[in-house]
Design a protein around this motif. Sequence first.
Motif, PDB file in Angstrom:
ATOM      1  N   MET A   1       0.845  -1.199   0.000  1.00 58.52           N
ATOM      2  CA  MET A   1       0.000   0.000   0.000  1.00 58.52           C
ATOM      3  C   MET A   1       0.878   1.247   0.000  1.00 58.52           C
ATOM      4  N   GLU A   2       0.522   2.194  -0.870  1.00 62.23           N
ATOM      5  CA  GLU A   2       1.279   3.442  -0.948  1.00 62.23           C
ATOM      6  C   GLU A   2       1.154   4.229   0.352  1.00 62.23           C
ATOM      7  N   ALA A   3       2.202   4.991   0.680  1.00 65.00           N
ATOM      8  CA  ALA A   3       2.138   5.881   1.847  1.00 65.00           C
ATOM      9  C   ALA A   3       1.118   6.981   1.575  1.00 65.00           C
ATOM     10  N   VAL A   4       0.544   7.511   2.621  1.00 61.88           N
ATOM     11  CA  VAL A   4      -0.400   8.620   2.527  1.00 61.88           C
ATOM     12  C   VAL A   4       0.346   9.920   2.806  1.00 61.88           C
ATOM     13  N   VAL A   5       0.087  10.939   2.009  1.00 56.66           N
ATOM     14  CA  VAL A   5       0.682  12.262   2.204  1.00 56.66           C
ATOM     15  C   VAL A   5      -0.422  13.212   2.650  1.00 56.66           C
ATOM     16  N   ILE A   6      -0.165  13.938   3.740  1.00 56.55           N
ATOM     17  CA  ILE A   6      -1.163  14.859   4.302  1.00 56.55           C
ATOM     18  C   ILE A   6      -0.559  16.247   4.439  1.00 56.55           C
ATOM     19  N   ASP A   7      -1.239  17.225   3.844  1.00 61.13           N
ATOM     20  CA  ASP A   7      -0.852  18.635   3.945  1.00 61.13           C
ATOM     21  C   ASP A   7      -2.037  19.363   4.573  1.00 61.13           C
ATOM     22  N   ALA A   8      -1.943  19.626   5.868  1.00 60.24           N
ATOM     23  CA  ALA A   8      -3.064  20.210   6.617  1.00 60.24           C
ATOM     24  C   ALA A   8      -2.851  21.705   6.801  1.00 60.24           C
ATOM     25  N   GLY A   9      -3.581  22.509   6.035  1.00 63.45           N
ATOM     26  CA  GLY A   9      -3.474  23.959   6.139  1.00 63.45           C
ATOM     27  C   GLY A   9      -4.591  24.546   6.983  1.00 63.45           C
ATOM     28  N   GLN A 106       3.255  11.404  18.104  1.00 56.81           N
ATOM     29  CA  GLN A 106       2.637  10.623  19.171  1.00 56.81           C
ATOM     30  C   GLN A 106       1.198  10.247  18.807  1.00 56.81           C
ATOM     31  N   LEU A 107       0.453  11.223  18.280  1.00 55.70           N
ATOM     32  CA  LEU A 107      -0.930  10.971  17.861  1.00 55.70           C
ATOM     33  C   LEU A 107      -0.978   9.886  16.786  1.00 55.70           C
ATOM     34  N   MET A 108      -0.082   9.966  15.822  1.00 55.95           N
ATOM     35  CA  MET A 108      -0.125   9.035  14.706  1.00 55.95           C
ATOM     36  C   MET A 108       0.215   7.604  15.123  1.00 55.95           C
ATOM     37  N   PHE A 109       1.196   7.444  16.012  1.00 58.41           N
ATOM     38  CA  PHE A 109       1.581   6.088  16.418  1.00 58.41           C
ATOM     39  C   PHE A 109       0.650   5.515  17.487  1.00 58.41           C
ATOM     40  N   GLU A 110       0.257   6.350  18.449  1.00 54.72           N
ATOM     41  CA  GLU A 110      -0.505   5.816  19.578  1.00 54.72           C
ATOM     42  C   GLU A 110      -2.007   5.753  19.312  1.00 54.72           C
ATOM     43  N   THR A 111      -2.531   6.694  18.519  1.00 53.94           N
ATOM     44  CA  THR A 111      -3.974   6.682  18.248  1.00 53.94           C
ATOM     45  C   THR A 111      -4.296   5.972  16.939  1.00 53.94           C
ATOM     46  N   PHE A 112      -3.481   6.217  15.920  1.00 56.34           N
ATOM     47  CA  PHE A 112      -3.781   5.638  14.604  1.00 56.34           C
ATOM     48  C   PHE A 112      -2.964   4.382  14.296  1.00 56.34           C
ATOM     49  N   ASN A 113      -2.030   4.051  15.169  1.00 56.09           N
ATOM     50  CA  ASN A 113      -1.282   2.801  15.039  1.00 56.09           C
ATOM     51  C   ASN A 113      -0.631   2.637  13.666  1.00 56.09           C
ATOM     52  N   ILE A 114      -0.068   3.752  13.138  1.00 56.38           N
ATOM     53  CA  ILE A 114       0.555   3.693  11.816  1.00 56.38           C
ATOM     54  C   ILE A 114       1.838   2.871  11.874  1.00 56.38           C
ATOM     55  N   SER A 115       2.294   2.429  10.700  1.00 52.59           N
ATOM     56  CA  SER A 115       3.514   1.612  10.662  1.00 52.59           C
ATOM     57  C   SER A 115       4.767   2.441  10.410  1.00 52.59           C
ATOM     58  N   GLY A 116       4.605   3.661   9.895  1.00 46.33           N
ATOM     59  CA  GLY A 116       5.773   4.509   9.634  1.00 46.33           C
ATOM     60  C   GLY A 116       5.369   5.968   9.497  1.00 46.33           C
ATOM     61  N   LYS A 334       8.234   8.524  -1.910  1.00 50.10           N
ATOM     62  CA  LYS A 334       8.740   7.448  -2.762  1.00 50.10           C
ATOM     63  C   LYS A 334      10.204   7.115  -2.465  1.00 50.10           C
ATOM     64  N   VAL A 335      10.852   8.008  -1.702  1.00 50.36           N
ATOM     65  CA  VAL A 335      12.269   7.812  -1.376  1.00 50.36           C
ATOM     66  C   VAL A 335      12.436   7.341   0.068  1.00 50.36           C
ATOM     67  N   VAL A 336      11.860   8.096   1.014  1.00 49.54           N
ATOM     68  CA  VAL A 336      12.161   7.843   2.436  1.00 49.54           C
ATOM     69  C   VAL A 336      11.610   6.519   2.944  1.00 49.54           C
ATOM     70  N   PHE A 337      10.422   6.125   2.488  1.00 53.27           N
ATOM     71  CA  PHE A 337       9.846   4.884   3.023  1.00 53.27           C
ATOM     72  C   PHE A 337      10.519   3.632   2.450  1.00 53.27           C
ATOM     73  N   PRO A 338      10.717   3.537   1.128  1.00 53.35           N
ATOM     74  CA  PRO A 338      11.430   2.351   0.612  1.00 53.35           C
ATOM     75  C   PRO A 338      12.866   2.246   1.126  1.00 53.35           C
ATOM     76  N   HIS A 342      12.540   6.612   7.404  1.00 52.52           N
ATOM     77  CA  HIS A 342      11.441   7.163   8.195  1.00 52.52           C
ATOM     78  C   HIS A 342      11.481   6.690   9.644  1.00 52.52           C
ATOM     79  N   VAL A 343      10.557   7.215  10.434  1.00 51.92           N
ATOM     80  CA  VAL A 343      10.388   6.767  11.824  1.00 51.92           C
ATOM     81  C   VAL A 343       9.517   5.512  11.789  1.00 51.92           C
ATOM     82  N   THR A 344      10.071   4.389  12.254  1.00 48.99           N
ATOM     83  CA  THR A 344       9.304   3.148  12.304  1.00 48.99           C
ATOM     84  C   THR A 344       8.620   3.020  13.656  1.00 48.99           C
TER      85      THR A 344
END
Length: 361
Positions: A1-9, A106-116, A334-338, A342-344
């Motif tokens: 699955m492709e990584a998700v990119v979020i730009d929150a303005g 912290q929100l992304m890892f602890e609440t959303f349980n992301i992998s990276g 496309k560079v940092v995750f492969p 990134h932060v694992t």
Amino acid sequence: MEAVVIDAGSKLLKAGFALPDQAPTMIIPTQMKHMPEDGLLSDIPVVDDVTIDPVVRGFIRDWDAMEDLLHHVLYTGLGWEIGNEGQVLFTDPLLTPKALRERLVQLMFETFNISGFYASEQAVLSLYALGRISGCTVDIGHGKIDIAPVCEGAVQHIASKRFEIGGIDLTNLLAKELQKSNPGTNISLSDVERLKELYACCAEDQAAYEGTQKSCQREKHTLPDGQVITIEKERYTVGEALFQPSILGLEEHGIVEQLVRCISNVSSENHRQLLESTVVCGGTASMIGFEERFQKEANLCSSAIRPTLVKAPEYMPENMAKNSAWMGGAILAKVVFPQNQHVTKADYDETGPSIVHRKCL
């Protein structure tokens, strides 16, 4: 699955899978409506909608609201499944406080349980979108203007500048000016926003602007509620405020002068690569006549520092200026995750939120 990119303005959130040649899958308002719990307001007369702004002047301010917004984006909008979450790259506004970066990871890892997780500054990403690693970005957002010189992919923070003015301040200025020329009318801020997008423009130079204040073509516009208003010199005042901030009551230099001052604070050996790659981005940058006025002001600089605007090639997707940070994020993902830069989850569990400062430079 492709990584998700979020730009929150402050105004819009852009999200989608890391596919650089495509526009973001989701472009939605960041502002949210507060929905009362069933029954709580049953005995209370209907009042105006209560809105919540998770992001103010570029920075996350309401974390509960942001959590709700991200949940909607990731699971409903992009189709993530609970227990099978993927990787996320966030765009960072200029000069994001360390505490905010830590709270986000912290929100992304602890609440959303992301992998990276990865985060990169918008100024760098906007250059990546145009295939460059050095240059200067002028990002005119809804709630802030960021000016940042970037050398070899690194923001020169000591020379960067952030202003807490942006598109919303121009909208408020237009509302005030329209009220003067159309007394007795009641125009909602959302209608003023649409009027700004339709009519606001920049005069060719300061002399031309002064001419519009004496004589200007008048146009009539019918609002959704049927009111008819006239628009004339106000349309130029909005754009001029970027070059003459005194119109907004600010004792600041105009946007081009600020850019020149930022570049002058960088080592002179880097001046040329910064000057030849100046990128203007953000929704306001698409205002009629803005780029032409910007370049004309730059050519008039008395110093040797004369920035040159880089325009997106014709083969680039539409709305490049509005989505450049997101597109740059899709390229970087496309560079940092492969390459495992990134932060694992293991990194986070071992070190905690502070790992973001070591891994996401």
